[in-house]
Design a protein around this motif. Structure first.
Motif, PDB file in Angstrom:
ATOM      1  N   GLU A 274     -30.544   2.759  19.759  1.00 45.08           N
ATOM      2  CA  GLU A 274     -30.960   2.850  21.187  1.00 45.08           C
ATOM      3  C   GLU A 274     -31.795   0.571  21.653  1.00 45.08           C
ATOM      4  O   GLU A 274     -31.985   0.560  22.839  1.00 45.08           O
ATOM      5  CB  GLU A 274     -32.815   3.246  21.651  1.00 45.08           C
ATOM      6  N   ASP A 275     -31.363   0.608  20.013  1.00 43.69           N
ATOM      7  CA  ASP A 275     -31.648  -0.980  19.741  1.00 43.69           C
ATOM      8  C   ASP A 275     -30.527  -2.070  20.695  1.00 43.69           C
ATOM      9  O   ASP A 275     -30.472  -2.989  21.444  1.00 43.69           O
ATOM     10  CB  ASP A 275     -31.625  -1.094  18.832  1.00 43.69           C
ATOM     11  N   VAL A 276     -29.398  -1.534  20.480  1.00 43.61           N
ATOM     12  CA  VAL A 276     -27.712  -1.341  21.271  1.00 43.61           C
ATOM     13  C   VAL A 276     -27.891  -1.394  22.611  1.00 43.61           C
ATOM     14  O   VAL A 276     -27.783  -2.061  24.128  1.00 43.61           O
ATOM     15  CB  VAL A 276     -27.181  -1.313  20.853  1.00 43.61           C
ATOM     16  N   PHE A 277     -28.541  -0.405  23.433  1.00 46.90           N
ATOM     17  CA  PHE A 277     -28.082   0.034  24.175  1.00 46.90           C
ATOM     18  C   PHE A 277     -29.397  -0.632  25.184  1.00 46.90           C
ATOM     19  O   PHE A 277     -29.076  -0.741  26.497  1.00 46.90           O
ATOM     20  CB  PHE A 277     -28.569   1.572  24.479  1.00 46.90           C
ATOM     21  N   ILE A 278     -30.145  -0.955  24.828  1.00 44.44           N
ATOM     22  CA  ILE A 278     -31.739  -1.420  25.877  1.00 44.44           C
ATOM     23  C   ILE A 278     -31.002  -2.252  26.277  1.00 44.44           C
ATOM     24  O   ILE A 278     -30.472  -3.078  25.647  1.00 44.44           O
ATOM     25  CB  ILE A 278     -33.102  -1.090  25.442  1.00 44.44           C
ATOM     26  N   SER A 280     -28.903  -2.404  28.683  1.00 43.22           N
ATOM     27  CA  SER A 280     -27.315  -2.298  28.382  1.00 43.22           C
ATOM     28  C   SER A 280     -26.256  -3.404  27.744  1.00 43.22           C
ATOM     29  O   SER A 280     -25.176  -3.268  28.109  1.00 43.22           O
ATOM     30  CB  SER A 280     -27.213  -2.761  29.821  1.00 43.22           C
ATOM     31  N   GLY A 281     -27.093  -3.336  26.780  1.00 42.49           N
ATOM     32  CA  GLY A 281     -27.049  -4.312  25.273  1.00 42.49           C
ATOM     33  C   GLY A 281     -26.369  -5.746  25.640  1.00 42.49           C
ATOM     34  O   GLY A 281     -25.943  -6.323  24.802  1.00 42.49           O
ATOM     35  N   GLN A 282     -27.408  -6.546  26.832  1.00 38.33           N
ATOM     36  CA  GLN A 282     -27.237  -7.321  27.458  1.00 38.33           C
ATOM     37  C   GLN A 282     -28.292  -8.281  26.092  1.00 38.33           C
ATOM     38  O   GLN A 282     -29.381  -8.584  26.739  1.00 38.33           O
ATOM     39  CB  GLN A 282     -27.511  -7.528  29.243  1.00 38.33           C
ATOM     40  N   THR A 283     -28.678  -7.900  25.011  1.00 33.34           N
ATOM     41  CA  THR A 283     -29.953  -8.485  24.159  1.00 33.34           C
ATOM     42  C   THR A 283     -28.935  -8.866  22.812  1.00 33.34           C
ATOM     43  O   THR A 283     -28.338  -9.369  22.281  1.00 33.34           O
ATOM     44  CB  THR A 283     -30.888  -7.810  23.637  1.00 33.34           C
ATOM     45  N   CYS A 284     -29.129 -10.627  22.503  1.00 27.38           N
ATOM     46  CA  CYS A 284     -28.907 -11.346  21.776  1.00 27.38           C
ATOM     47  C   CYS A 284     -28.563 -11.532  20.682  1.00 27.38           C
ATOM     48  O   CYS A 284     -28.136 -11.343  19.769  1.00 27.38           O
ATOM     49  CB  CYS A 284     -29.295 -12.897  21.719  1.00 27.38           C
ATOM     50  N   THR A 285     -29.862 -10.363  20.169  1.00 21.77           N
ATOM     51  CA  THR A 285     -30.665  -9.686  18.698  1.00 21.77           C
ATOM     52  C   THR A 285     -30.320  -8.381  18.275  1.00 21.77           C
ATOM     53  O   THR A 285     -30.548  -7.955  17.771  1.00 21.77           O
ATOM     54  CB  THR A 285     -32.273 -10.102  18.503  1.00 21.77           C
ATOM     55  N   ALA A 286     -29.183  -8.234  19.261  1.00 21.64           N
ATOM     56  CA  ALA A 286     -28.986  -6.213  18.949  1.00 21.64           C
ATOM     57  C   ALA A 286     -28.317  -5.681  17.988  1.00 21.64           C
ATOM     58  O   ALA A 286     -27.307  -7.508  17.433  1.00 21.64           O
ATOM     59  CB  ALA A 286     -27.960  -6.049  20.152  1.00 21.64           C
ATOM     60  N   LEU A 287     -28.661  -5.508  16.641  1.00 26.27           N
ATOM     61  CA  LEU A 287     -28.188  -5.034  15.777  1.00 26.27           C
ATOM     62  C   LEU A 287     -26.662  -3.849  16.366  1.00 26.27           C
ATOM     63  O   LEU A 287     -26.433  -2.630  15.790  1.00 26.27           O
ATOM     64  CB  LEU A 287     -29.275  -3.878  15.509  1.00 26.27           C
ATOM     65  N   THR A 288     -25.659  -4.847  16.686  1.00 28.59           N
ATOM     66  CA  THR A 288     -24.203  -4.410  17.054  1.00 28.59           C
ATOM     67  C   THR A 288     -23.161  -3.804  16.044  1.00 28.59           C
ATOM     68  O   THR A 288     -22.485  -3.246  16.355  1.00 28.59           O
ATOM     69  CB  THR A 288     -23.715  -5.413  18.412  1.00 28.59           C
ATOM     70  N   ARG A 289     -23.659  -4.474  15.149  1.00 20.94           N
ATOM     71  CA  ARG A 289     -23.086  -3.905  13.569  1.00 20.94           C
ATOM     72  C   ARG A 289     -23.805  -2.952  12.847  1.00 20.94           C
ATOM     73  O   ARG A 289     -24.934  -3.723  11.836  1.00 20.94           O
ATOM     74  CB  ARG A 289     -21.878  -4.792  12.744  1.00 20.94           C
ATOM     75  N   MET A 290     -23.281  -1.215  12.145  1.00 20.16           N
ATOM     76  CA  MET A 290     -24.163  -0.902  11.820  1.00 20.16           C
ATOM     77  C   MET A 290     -23.528  -0.499  11.044  1.00 20.16           C
ATOM     78  O   MET A 290     -22.826   0.272  10.356  1.00 20.16           O
ATOM     79  CB  MET A 290     -24.693   0.732  12.648  1.00 20.16           C
ATOM     80  N   LEU A 291     -23.835  -0.664   9.435  1.00 20.84           N
ATOM     81  CA  LEU A 291     -23.721  -0.063   8.064  1.00 20.84           C
ATOM     82  C   LEU A 291     -24.697   0.919   7.484  1.00 20.84           C
ATOM     83  O   LEU A 291     -25.555   0.861   7.225  1.00 20.84           O
ATOM     84  CB  LEU A 291     -23.890  -1.235   6.998  1.00 20.84           C
ATOM     85  N   VAL A 292     -23.688   1.624   7.404  1.00 19.78           N
ATOM     86  CA  VAL A 292     -23.902   3.155   6.839  1.00 19.78           C
ATOM     87  C   VAL A 292     -23.399   3.582   5.713  1.00 19.78           C
ATOM     88  O   VAL A 292     -22.492   3.421   5.653  1.00 19.78           O
ATOM     89  CB  VAL A 292     -23.595   4.212   8.100  1.00 19.78           C
ATOM     90  N   PRO A 293     -24.365   4.115   4.696  1.00 20.08           N
ATOM     91  CA  PRO A 293     -23.463   4.175   3.761  1.00 20.08           C
ATOM     92  C   PRO A 293     -22.571   5.400   3.729  1.00 20.08           C
ATOM     93  O   PRO A 293     -22.170   6.184   4.165  1.00 20.08           O
ATOM     94  CB  PRO A 293     -24.698   5.116   2.523  1.00 20.08           C
ATOM     95  N   ALA A 294     -21.069   5.137   2.816  1.00 17.37           N
ATOM     96  CA  ALA A 294     -19.811   5.816   3.241  1.00 17.37           C
ATOM     97  C   ALA A 294     -19.808   7.312   3.048  1.00 17.37           C
ATOM     98  O   ALA A 294     -19.394   8.477   3.996  1.00 17.37           O
ATOM     99  CB  ALA A 294     -19.163   5.354   1.990  1.00 17.37           C
ATOM    100  N   PRO A 386     -23.301  -2.031  26.549  1.00 17.54           N
ATOM    101  CA  PRO A 386     -24.013  -1.335  25.557  1.00 17.54           C
ATOM    102  C   PRO A 386     -22.982  -0.599  24.646  1.00 17.54           C
ATOM    103  O   PRO A 386     -22.153   1.033  24.433  1.00 17.54           O
ATOM    104  CB  PRO A 386     -24.350  -0.404  26.416  1.00 17.54           C
ATOM    105  N   VAL A 387     -22.346  -1.372  23.812  1.00 21.34           N
ATOM    106  CA  VAL A 387     -21.248  -1.128  22.544  1.00 21.34           C
ATOM    107  C   VAL A 387     -21.563  -1.037  20.891  1.00 21.34           C
ATOM    108  O   VAL A 387     -21.805  -2.230  20.900  1.00 21.34           O
ATOM    109  CB  VAL A 387     -20.112  -1.693  22.850  1.00 21.34           C
ATOM    110  N   THR A 388     -22.188   0.020  20.382  1.00 18.70           N
ATOM    111  CA  THR A 388     -22.202   0.022  19.189  1.00 18.70           C
ATOM    112  C   THR A 388     -20.977  -0.216  18.015  1.00 18.70           C
ATOM    113  O   THR A 388     -20.580   0.782  18.701  1.00 18.70           O
ATOM    114  CB  THR A 388     -23.667   0.500  18.726  1.00 18.70           C
TER     115      THR A 388
END
Length: 477
Positions: A274-278, A280-294, A386-388
């Motif tokens: 939701e942080d990325v999609f709010i 429409s993704g046009q947010t300079c602080t958007a957390l667009t790289r989600m790092l997840v435990p394998a 809006p791309v994560t």
């Protein structure tokens, strides 16, 4: 007055009056949801910039010596005007940017009103003195400022520059983005009605290569503050260098979001998407790289897919995500989505096709990529849509290495078992901002980046400091 066509958009606001441009053309403001022309806005010329800077320079002679209590009262009057004209500000941002009105209110308007009052109450800082041995340290305003603000959070960035500058006793020339200039016209009317002395605030819309370049290089501008792309920020700095003016920049980002193995995965992934999609993704602080435990990666991918496919699009009261700001921005984002597929990333949901049911408007589907390598363009370049991207990591050392492997350093995020568990990770991230376990943006705290995300800070006490020159007075010992 939510009829935006009644705004004086064919005029410039210079030296306390609305006046004609010295030769500027009109530029259409397009509603990105309907693709219709909202109104036309005058584009300033070099001569217009000269007039505005001259007005600001003249006004600075008295304004710099105004009492803090006067500036405080004027800023509160401006905030009162913003409250009174809140529907106009909502319409101005929503119709030009495309953000649904009910979201525009809390995302784009409420915070800037708070920030205007915040800086009003800090005007008194300018009259404080410090003792350093046998010296006094005085605070003085930096001078005449040139402001260049972006289209994605136009009122945020307007207030983040104008409010502390006024509190400090600076004068200014403001240039909004050609895409979203309308809230600046509402603000100019509010400022005029509040009784700000002529020449303290001046509004000159126009093209970046014309008005923005002129402000950056102008010999009588003491400081330029720019928010926008890193590419444009470099040009601003180059133009400013010969006159040795102060330069502050809030530039691009490609921010990481580390989810730890102990985190509530459902809550973390949902918040991250939701942080990325709010907006429409046009947010300079958007957390667009989600790092997840394998070991939990496919579970996270499934949650992200579900969240993205739940997003309601449009501009009605049920919508979470509106269109992109322009046809150009839509095409850029679609190009990145196609590039991600070509690079070998797995398209989980979304894509570059036109969303079903939207034959009009610059819409892009909420898009999730998995199997993303940090060397891919979609993981290294700011998409501003809006791309994560979901990236797996094996251990925390690898997660931190991936997070910091970027030219940017604006924002970051950590979702851990709790805030205490997150802090050791936070301290290792190379970014000026970090959101922990869904913490909200705070106007009382400094905002800005490191590395190629810029320099300087906005909001908080540090936001006022950017507009202060220190004078050291050496007294007899």
């Amino acid at each position: 007055m939510t009829d935006l066509k009644s705004l004086p958009t064919h005029k410039l606001y210079i030296n306390g009056e609305w006046r004609d441009s010295k030769g500027g053309n009109l530029h259409a403001v397009i509603n990105p949801a309907t693709e219709e022309v909202v109104c036309e806005v005058i584009q300033g010329t070099l001569e217009d910039v000269d007039d505005a800077v001259a007005a600001a320079k003249s006004a600075f002679k008295e304004w710099r010596h105004s009492r803090a209590a006067k500036r405080q009262a004027l800023l509160h009057a401006i905030a009162d005007g913003m409250e009174a004209r809140k529907p106009d500000l909502i319409a101005a941002v929503s119709q030009a940017l495309g953000c649904p009105p009910h979201i525009t209110e809390w995302l784009h308007i409420d915070g800037p009103i708070y920030a205007m009052r915040y800086f009003a109450d800090r005007a008194a800082v300018m009259e404080e003195t410090e003792t350093a041995g046998h010296s006094l340290v005085l605070k003085e305003p930096v001078g005449v400022c040139g402001f260049i603000t972006p289209w994605n959070y136009p009122l945020h960035q307007f207030v983040g520059k104008v409010a502390p500058a006024l509190a400090a006793g600076c004068t200014m020339v403001q240039k909004p983005s050609e895409i979203t200039p309308l809230q600046d016209y509402v603000m100019a009317e509010i400022i005029d009605a509040a009784g700000l002395p002529p020449g303290v605030f001046n509004l000159v819309p126009g093209a970046g290569p014309v008005v923005g370049a002129a402000l950056s290089s102008h010999v009588d501008i003491d400081m330029v503050s720019f928010t926008g792309s890193t590419r444009a920020g470099i040009e601003v700095a180059r133009a400013a260098a010969p006159t040795v003016k102060r330069v502050t920049q809030e530039l691009g980002g490609k921010s990481p979001f580390i989810i730890t193995p102990e985190a509530d995965l459902e809550a973390a992934v949902r918040w991250g998407c939701e942080d990325v999609f709010i907006n429409s993704g046009q947010t300079c602080t958007a957390l667009t790289r989600m790092l997840v435990p394998a070991e939990r990666y496919e579970e996270a991918v499934a949650i992200a897919k579900k969240v993205a496919e739940e997003v309601a699009m449009g501009t009605d009261e049920n919508a979470f995500m509106g269109p992109l700001s322009s046809a150009r921005q839509r095409d850029i984002v679609r190009g990145y989505i196609k590039k991600g597929i070509d690079e070998g990333a797995r398209l989980v949901t979304g894509g570059a096709d036109t969303p079903e049911g939207f034959t009009t408007g610059f819409y892009v589907k909420p898009t999730v990529f998995a199997d993303v390598d940090n060397d891919m363009a979609i993981a290294r370049e700011e998409i501003f849509g809006p791309v994560t991207c979901l990236i797996p990591y094996r251990d925390m050392n690898e997660a931190i290495a991936i997070a910091n492997d970027t030219q940017y350093g604006l924002s970051s995020g950590v979702w851990a078992k709790d805030a205490e568990a997150a802090m050791p990770i936070v301290r290792l991230l190379e970014a000026g901002l970090c959101f922990v376990n869904g913490g909200e943006f705070n106007y009382d705290a400094p905002f800005g980046g490191v590395k190629r995300s810029g320099n300087g800070r906005e909001f908080g006490n540090a936001g006022l400091d950017e507009f202060i020159e220190l004078k050291s007075v050496q007294l007899p010992a």
